[in-house]
Write a protein that holds these residues in place. Structure first.
Motif, short mmCIF file in Angstrom:
data_model
loop_
_atom_site.label_atom_id
_atom_site.label_comp_id
_atom_site.label_asym_id
_atom_site.label_seq_id
_atom_site.Cartn_x
_atom_site.Cartn_y
_atom_site.Cartn_z
N CYS A 63 0.82 -1.21 0.00
CA CYS A 63 0.00 0.00 0.00
C CYS A 63 0.86 1.26 0.00
N ILE A 64 2.06 1.17 0.48
CA ILE A 64 2.93 2.35 0.58
C ILE A 64 3.25 2.96 -0.79
N PRO A 65 3.62 2.17 -1.80
CA PRO A 65 4.03 2.79 -3.07
C PRO A 65 2.89 3.24 -3.98
N VAL A 66 1.64 3.01 -3.63
CA VAL A 66 0.54 3.38 -4.52
C VAL A 66 0.57 4.88 -4.82
N ALA A 67 0.72 5.71 -3.82
CA ALA A 67 0.74 7.16 -4.03
C ALA A 67 1.93 7.58 -4.90
N GLY A 68 3.08 6.99 -4.68
CA GLY A 68 4.26 7.32 -5.48
C GLY A 68 4.10 6.95 -6.94
N LEU A 69 3.48 5.80 -7.20
CA LEU A 69 3.24 5.42 -8.59
C LEU A 69 2.22 6.33 -9.24
N LEU A 70 1.18 6.70 -8.50
CA LEU A 70 0.18 7.61 -9.06
C LEU A 70 0.75 9.01 -9.30
N LYS A 71 1.72 9.42 -8.49
CA LYS A 71 2.37 10.72 -8.69
C LYS A 71 3.53 10.64 -9.67
N ASN A 72 3.77 9.45 -10.20
CA ASN A 72 4.80 9.24 -11.23
C ASN A 72 6.21 9.53 -10.72
N ARG A 73 6.51 9.11 -9.52
CA ARG A 73 7.84 9.34 -8.94
C ARG A 73 8.79 8.22 -9.35
N MET A 74 9.87 8.60 -9.97
CA MET A 74 10.84 7.64 -10.51
C MET A 74 11.40 6.73 -9.41
N TYR A 75 11.74 7.29 -8.27
CA TYR A 75 12.33 6.51 -7.20
C TYR A 75 11.39 5.39 -6.75
N THR A 76 10.09 5.66 -6.73
CA THR A 76 9.12 4.64 -6.33
C THR A 76 9.13 3.47 -7.30
N TYR A 77 9.17 3.77 -8.60
CA TYR A 77 9.22 2.69 -9.59
C TYR A 77 10.46 1.83 -9.40
N ARG A 78 11.54 2.45 -9.02
CA ARG A 78 12.79 1.70 -8.87
C ARG A 78 12.76 0.77 -7.67
N TRP A 79 12.26 1.26 -6.51
CA TRP A 79 12.29 0.37 -5.35
C TRP A 79 11.14 -0.63 -5.35
N VAL A 80 10.03 -0.31 -6.01
CA VAL A 80 8.94 -1.29 -6.12
C VAL A 80 9.39 -2.49 -6.95
N SER A 81 10.23 -2.24 -7.95
CA SER A 81 10.72 -3.35 -8.77
C SER A 81 11.60 -4.30 -7.95
N LEU A 82 12.11 -3.85 -6.83
CA LEU A 82 12.86 -4.73 -5.93
C LEU A 82 11.95 -5.38 -4.89
N LEU A 83 11.00 -4.62 -4.36
CA LEU A 83 10.07 -5.14 -3.35
C LEU A 83 9.23 -6.29 -3.88
N VAL A 84 8.84 -6.20 -5.14
CA VAL A 84 7.91 -7.17 -5.71
C VAL A 84 8.49 -8.59 -5.72
N TRP A 85 9.81 -8.72 -5.66
CA TRP A 85 10.40 -10.06 -5.69
C TRP A 85 10.09 -10.87 -4.43
N LEU A 86 9.82 -10.21 -3.31
CA LEU A 86 9.41 -10.94 -2.10
C LEU A 86 8.06 -11.63 -2.33
N TYR A 87 7.14 -10.92 -2.96
CA TYR A 87 5.82 -11.47 -3.23
C TYR A 87 5.88 -12.51 -4.37
N PHE A 88 6.78 -12.30 -5.31
CA PHE A 88 7.00 -13.29 -6.37
C PHE A 88 7.48 -14.61 -5.76
N THR A 89 8.42 -14.52 -4.82
CA THR A 89 8.94 -15.72 -4.17
C THR A 89 7.84 -16.45 -3.41
N GLU A 90 7.03 -15.71 -2.67
CA GLU A 90 5.92 -16.34 -1.96
C GLU A 90 4.97 -17.02 -2.95
N GLY A 91 4.67 -16.36 -4.04
CA GLY A 91 3.77 -16.93 -5.03
C GLY A 91 4.30 -18.21 -5.65
N VAL A 92 5.58 -18.24 -5.97
CA VAL A 92 6.18 -19.44 -6.56
C VAL A 92 6.18 -20.60 -5.56
#
Length: 143
Positions: A63-92
Motif C-alpha cells: 500500500c505504501i508505493p501506490v501514491a508514489g506510482l500515481l504521482k509518477n515518482r521515478m524513485y518509487t518505480y525503482r524500489w517497487v521493482s525490488l520489493l515485488v520479488w518478495l511477493y514473487f517468491t511467496e507466489g512461486v
C-alpha cells in the motif's frame, strides 16, 4: 514573424514518450491487483485458518508505493521493482506446495508480480531514454 506561430505548443502530456502512460497504468493496476488478491486470498478465498487469517497484513507494504506510482515518482518505480520479488517468491513457493485453490491464487500472484516488475523496469527505461534525448539526463559521477 515566425512561420510556426499558428501551431500551439505541446502540453506536458503530449510531450511524454511513447509507452510511458501504458507502463504507468500497467504498474498501478498490477499493484492494486496484488493488494486485492492478497487481501481476498487470506480473508475469503483460501485462508490459512477458517474465518480468515492475520496473514492479510502482508499487503500493507504494497500500500505504501501506490501514491508514489500515481504521482509518477521515478524513485518509487525503482524500489517497487525490488520489493515485488518478495511477493514473487511467496507466489512461486505456494504455487508449488499448496493444494489447488491456493496454488491457483499463488500462480495469479506470480503473474501479477511479473507484470509489475516488467512495467516498472520499462517505465524507468523509457524515462531515462527520454531524459537522455532531451539533455536532462544527469549521470551518476564515477569515482
Amino acid at each position: 514573424m515566425n512561420q510556426n506561430s499558428d501551431i500551439p505548443p505541446l502540453s506536458p502530456q503530449d510531450a511524454s514518450p511513447a509507452g510511458l502512460d501504458m507502463t504507468r497504468w500497467l504498474a498501478v493496476s498490477s499493484l492494486l491487483g496484488l493488494i486485492a488478491l492478497g487481501l481476498a486470498w487470506e480473508i475469503w478465498l483460501a485462508p490459512l485458518r477458517e474465518g480468515g487469517s492475520w496473514w492479510a497484513i502482508k499487503v500493507l507494504p504494497l500500500c505504501i508505493p501506490v501514491a508514489g506510482l500515481l504521482k509518477n515518482r521515478m524513485y518509487t518505480y525503482r524500489w517497487v521493482s525490488l520489493l515485488v520479488w518478495l511477493y514473487f517468491t511467496e507466489g512461486v513457493v505456494r504455487a508449488w506446495s499448496d493444494a489447488w485453490p491456493s496454488s491457483g491464487w499463488a500462480a495469479l500472484q506470480t503473474l501479477l508480480c511479473t507484470t509489475l516488475f516488467v512495467a516498472c523496469a520499462l517505465h524507468v527505461r523509457i524515462r531515462f531514454k527520454a531524459a537522455k534525448a532531451t539533455g536532462n539526463f544527469v549521470p551518476v559521477p564515477r569515482d
